[in-house]
Design a protein around this motif. Structure first.
Motif, mmCIF file in Angstrom:
data_model
loop_
_atom_site.group_PDB
_atom_site.id
_atom_site.type_symbol
_atom_site.label_atom_id
_atom_site.label_comp_id
_atom_site.label_asym_id
_atom_site.label_seq_id
_atom_site.Cartn_x
_atom_site.Cartn_y
_atom_site.Cartn_z
ATOM 1 N N ILE A 176 38.488 -21.943 -10.962
ATOM 2 C CA ILE A 176 37.949 -21.765 -9.610
ATOM 3 C C ILE A 176 36.546 -21.169 -9.710
ATOM 4 N N ARG A 177 36.410 -20.148 -10.547
ATOM 5 C CA ARG A 177 35.117 -19.474 -10.684
ATOM 6 C C ARG A 177 34.033 -20.460 -11.127
ATOM 7 N N ASP A 178 34.342 -21.299 -12.122
ATOM 8 C CA ASP A 178 33.373 -22.303 -12.599
ATOM 9 C C ASP A 178 32.943 -23.232 -11.470
ATOM 10 N N ARG A 179 33.907 -23.654 -10.668
ATOM 11 C CA ARG A 179 33.607 -24.619 -9.607
ATOM 12 C C ARG A 179 32.803 -23.974 -8.485
ATOM 13 N N ILE A 180 33.078 -22.706 -8.226
ATOM 14 C CA ILE A 180 32.276 -21.984 -7.230
ATOM 15 C C ILE A 180 30.841 -21.868 -7.737
ATOM 16 N N PRO A 202 50.792 -17.761 -7.362
ATOM 17 C CA PRO A 202 50.013 -16.785 -6.568
ATOM 18 C C PRO A 202 48.579 -17.265 -6.326
ATOM 19 N N LEU A 203 48.405 -18.174 -5.391
ATOM 20 C CA LEU A 203 47.083 -18.775 -5.175
ATOM 21 C C LEU A 203 46.034 -17.724 -4.795
ATOM 22 N N LYS A 204 46.388 -16.870 -3.829
ATOM 23 C CA LYS A 204 45.402 -15.899 -3.350
ATOM 24 C C LYS A 204 45.000 -14.935 -4.462
ATOM 25 N N LYS A 205 45.955 -14.557 -5.271
ATOM 26 C CA LYS A 205 45.658 -13.658 -6.387
ATOM 27 C C LYS A 205 44.668 -14.317 -7.355
ATOM 28 N N ASN A 206 44.862 -15.606 -7.597
ATOM 29 C CA ASN A 206 43.923 -16.328 -8.458
ATOM 30 C C ASN A 206 42.521 -16.344 -7.862
ATOM 31 N N VAL A 207 42.459 -16.499 -6.540
ATOM 32 C CA VAL A 207 41.150 -16.503 -5.874
ATOM 33 C C VAL A 207 40.507 -15.121 -6.008
ATOM 34 N N ASP A 208 41.292 -14.067 -5.772
ATOM 35 C CA ASP A 208 40.761 -12.701 -5.916
ATOM 36 C C ASP A 208 40.147 -12.503 -7.299
ATOM 37 N N GLU A 209 40.883 -12.983 -8.280
ATOM 38 C CA GLU A 209 40.447 -12.853 -9.667
ATOM 39 C C GLU A 209 39.135 -13.628 -9.890
ATOM 40 N N ALA A 210 39.072 -14.823 -9.319
ATOM 41 C CA ALA A 210 37.868 -15.655 -9.485
ATOM 42 C C ALA A 210 36.651 -15.005 -8.834
ATOM 43 N N LEU A 211 36.886 -14.247 -7.755
ATOM 44 C CA LEU A 211 35.758 -13.678 -6.995
ATOM 45 C C LEU A 211 35.401 -12.270 -7.460
ATOM 46 N N ASP A 213 33.950 -10.636 -9.900
ATOM 47 C CA ASP A 213 32.637 -10.156 -10.342
ATOM 48 C C ASP A 213 31.480 -10.633 -9.474
ATOM 49 N N GLY A 214 31.815 -11.078 -8.245
ATOM 50 C CA GLY A 214 30.737 -11.469 -7.335
ATOM 51 C C GLY A 214 30.350 -12.929 -7.524
ATOM 52 N N THR A 215 30.351 -13.670 -6.410
ATOM 53 C CA THR A 215 29.986 -15.088 -6.432
ATOM 54 C C THR A 215 29.244 -15.377 -5.134
ATOM 55 N N SER A 216 28.956 -16.652 -4.903
ATOM 56 C CA SER A 216 28.297 -17.050 -3.655
ATOM 57 C C SER A 216 29.253 -17.022 -2.452
ATOM 58 N N ASN A 228 54.443 -14.321 0.240
ATOM 59 C CA ASN A 228 54.348 -13.316 -0.826
ATOM 60 C C ASN A 228 53.273 -12.289 -0.478
ATOM 61 N N GLU A 229 53.422 -11.117 -1.037
ATOM 62 C CA GLU A 229 52.496 -10.042 -0.705
ATOM 63 C C GLU A 229 51.139 -10.298 -1.356
ATOM 64 N N ILE A 230 50.075 -10.108 -0.578
ATOM 65 C CA ILE A 230 48.732 -10.319 -1.128
ATOM 66 C C ILE A 230 47.797 -9.215 -0.661
ATOM 67 N N HIS A 231 46.667 -9.155 -1.316
ATOM 68 C CA HIS A 231 45.629 -8.209 -0.911
ATOM 69 C C HIS A 231 44.622 -8.951 -0.037
ATOM 70 N N MET A 232 44.239 -8.351 1.108
ATOM 71 C CA MET A 232 43.199 -8.944 1.952
ATOM 72 C C MET A 232 41.967 -8.052 1.864
ATOM 73 N N GLU A 233 40.881 -8.631 1.410
ATOM 74 C CA GLU A 233 39.656 -7.864 1.220
ATOM 75 C C GLU A 233 38.923 -7.745 2.552
ATOM 76 N N GLU A 234 38.773 -6.518 2.992
ATOM 77 C CA GLU A 234 38.112 -6.221 4.263
ATOM 78 C C GLU A 234 36.705 -6.839 4.289
ATOM 79 N N GLY A 235 36.401 -7.534 5.384
ATOM 80 C CA GLY A 235 35.051 -8.085 5.521
ATOM 81 C C GLY A 235 34.859 -9.420 4.832
ATOM 82 N N ARG A 236 35.816 -9.816 3.986
ATOM 83 C CA ARG A 236 35.687 -11.095 3.286
ATOM 84 C C ARG A 236 36.837 -12.041 3.638
#
Ligand code: WT7
Length: 648
Positions: A176-180, A202-211, A213-216, A228-236
């Motif tokens: 995901i990170r490469d494609r972003i 865990p799709l959302k967890k994979n996205v969190d991991e991909a994002l 270190d900062g991306t576009s 399933n339980e996930i983390h929601m990043e405030e503001g994002r």
């Protein structure tokens, strides 16, 4: 009667379209196909303009094709919106209340969306995109399971002119990170999780991991699927269902230039970096519309099921855009074919009375292995047409599919194409072209393929060579995203002005195409293309690995299996768990599909004096064969003997 199907006698069997099928088909005879095919090559502008005229254009094109090799503009000057063609266009007649998508989740939950309902969902989600400041031309990553929302998100992007890039749900955070990074995407649409074989990915967890270190990416829209339980990043991060509360269902489609980018889809090439294949609007729509119409001979009353994942091009063209542009009913299934039992597909066909089934040879081989009794339990009499895609189909699997699934009554269309081609290029037409098990048969309208030798000279009947396409076609890729030079170099430079497919093939005495497979360092594992160098770089990123060479070997089930030859760093001693650890490592960095079937430790890899790894030798060793070919360019002969011993 077909017991000995591997023998040459039987392989030469020809299956003529049955008269009852041909009578009702759009293209009813070989002669009619040949006449139309000739016309499509002699007067391509006329042929494609007629096809395009069946669709909705906001401004008519000025020129059908502007070709400044290798850059094509199809329907230049035309304006249209593909979501309008897939949805709004069907709302004025009886298709309004027809099922557009019939969906089944892996746990057994079901949903049907009529054209009107799908239109409404797409309009609302397009308004969610707008609300989140996503604009025409912006890239949006879609990382979702096979659920209706994936089609909704794709069509919503198309409706406002945003460019979607669907990432297959089986890919990892790194992918995901490469494609972003390559696409510069500003948003990701994902789900909390996806069901797969009873577990939750865990799709959302994979996205969190991909994002991490900062991306576009500045916005993540999350659909609640698995709970399933996930983390929601405030503001994002925002919830899909919450966002819907703020929007209405009114969203007119934006008229877009015919060459406006529709989507990017990443695929493997022979170098490490995945290529962002760019498809645009007008030509792509015409290509998938007319190929779906003629090849699947699709009817208003048909229920069409392409079993691919929407994350691959097959899903883009033949779950979403092709069927919907035709106003058809398309089935979407979320999960694995053997969950909870190996008859899930046949259950679905029986329950929904599916008429057309389009699947992959690797799946067919798995069904054969699981046993005919799983098939026999179900009534498959609704089927009238079968298709395959993804890799060459062995005649044995073709015959099994034809007899056991099609009941000997359904034509089988073996369709050859690629992510790059956008639509099917070589294929039988079911009412017109006699089929031979294992052959993709003849070119589709407007397609001009040839088989050539190293110098680009066309070879004779039954001589192998490289498959090229000698003129542009509407759904062709337009470029590799951000890399015109690579586009030109990779596809159009070896035989100037001709498209290089990367496949080897031969043509028989009837002009039928027999595709042999990839000729470059790209594997085809279970119908999916994997670059060997990507797997190699994943292996080398492991701290204990010095060097790696990955090759394919024939695999009964998957077509090709992945074998990795690995040399370890000098200080490392081999421990029992290291092989499993390396397989896991590849799984984490690319995705489970790329995990090597076998890891072999070697003291050294066979190289030429210039340092190039001799893959041909490794392939022979990997498939258990004795090394027979030329070894004179090998630098150190002792390497060979040691390699052969490297197996446990
Ligand atoms: C490669 C393209 C097109 C969607 C699925 C894969 C192989 C595909 C056939 C077929 C023989 C086939 C080719 C091709 N392939 N269909 N009917 N017979 N080979 O898309 O990942 O872009 O892979 O799949 O080798 O080049 P893709």
């Amino acid at each position: 009667m077909h017991d000995n199907i591997e023998s040459h006698l039987v392989e030469k069997r020809i299956f003529k379209p049955r008269t009852d099928f041909a009578k009702n088909a759009r293209i009813k005879s070989l002669a009619q196909y040949q006449r139309m095919y000739r016309e499509s090559l002699r007067q391509p502008a006329k042929f494609w303009a007629r096809e395009a005229s069946e669709l909705v254009w906001r401004a008519r094109w000025k020129k059908v094709l502007e070709w400044k090799a290798p850059f094509a503009k199809w329907f230049a000057g035309g304006k249209l919106n593909i979501s309008e063609n897939c949805l709004d266009r069907h709302l004025t007649g009886p298709r309004r209340n027809k099922a557009a998508i019939i969906w089944e989740g892996e746990p057994g939950d079901k949903r049907t969306l009529t054209y009107q309902q799908l239109h409404r969902e797409v309009c609302r989600f397009a308004n969610v995109l707008k609300r989140n400041n996503i604009k025409k031309g912006d890239r949006v990553i879609i990382y979702l399971p096979n659920i209706p929302e994936t089609a909704v998100a794709m069509l919503a992007c198309a409706r406002i002119g945003a460019v979607h890039s669907v990432v297959f749900g089986g890919f990892s955070a790194d992918s995901i990170r490469d494609r972003i990074a390559d696409s510069g995407a500003i948003a990701v649409v994902t789900a909390d999780g996806a069901y797969r074989r009873g577990g939750i990915v865990p799709l959302k967890k994979n996205v969190d991991e991909a994002l991490r270190d900062g991306t576009s990416v500045r916005r993540v829209i999350v659909f609640r699927r698995a709970g399933n339980e996930i983390h929601m990043e405030e503001g994002r991060d925002v919830w899909w269902h919450r966002e819907l509360e703020y929007v209405d269902a009114n969203c007119p489609p934006v008229p877009l230039d015919s060459e406006h980018p529709l989507y990017l889809l990443y695929t493997s090439g022979s170098t490490g970096k995945p290529k962002g294949i760019l498809h645009t609007t007008g030509g792509y729509l015409v290509g998938v519309y007319s190929s779906t119409k003629y090849i699947f001979d699709i009817r208003d009353e048909d229920i069409f099921w392409c079993t691919a994942d929407v994350g691959w091009v097959t899903g883009h063209s033949y779950i979403v855009y092709g069927p919907l542009a035709n106003g058809a009913t398309t089935i979407m299934y979320e999960g694995a074919p053997n969950w909870p039992e190996p008859d899930r597909f046949w259950k679905i066909i029986e329950e929904y009375r599916v008429n057309i089934l389009y699947t992959a040879p690797t799946a067919i081989r798995a069904f054969i292995r699981w046993g005919d009794h799983w098939v026999a339990k179900h009534d498959l009499s609704s089927l009238r047409l079968l298709g395959t895609v993804g890799e060459p189909i062995n005649p044995e699997a073709w015959m099994w599919y034809y007899k056991n699934i099609g009941g000997g009554r359904c034509p089988v269309v073996d369709t050859w194409w690629q992510t790059e081609t956008g639509s099917i290029l070589i294929t039988p037409l079911p009412g017109a072209i006699p089929t031979k098990p294992g052959s993709a048969t003849l070119p589709f309208f407007g397609i001009d393929p040839a088989i050539v030798d190293e110098k680009g000279r066309e070879v004779g009947a039954n001589v192998g060579g490289k498959l090229i396409i000698r003129r542009p076609w509407p759904a062709m890729l337009r470029t590799i995203y951000g890399d015109k030079a690579r586009y030109r170099q990779q596809y159009w430079s070896e035989f100037k002005g001709n498209y290089l497919t990367g496949d080897g093939a031969r043509r028989d005495e009837d002009g039928y195409f027999w595709i042999v497979g990839r000729i470059d360092d790209v594997l085809n594992v279970a119908g999916h293309r994997l670059g060997t160098s990507e797997i190699e770089s994943a292996l080398v990123s492991h701290p204990q690995v010095a060097e790696a060479a990955v090759v394919g070997r024939p695999d009964e089930l998957k077509g090709q299996g992945v074998v990795a030859f690995v040399t370890l760093k000098a200080s490392v001693s081999v421990t029992g768990g290291l092989k499993a650890e390396l397989r896991e490592h590849v799984g984490v960095h690319i995705g489970a599909i790329a995990k090597p079937d076998e890891v072999r430790f070697a003291e050294a890899l066979p190289k030429t004096r210039s340092g190039k790894i001799m893959r041909r030798l490794l392939k022979e060793i990997a498939s258990g064969a004795r090394v027979t070919g030329d070894t004179t360019t090998l630098e150190d002969f002792s390497v060979l003997a040691k390699l052969a011993e490297s197996e446990e």
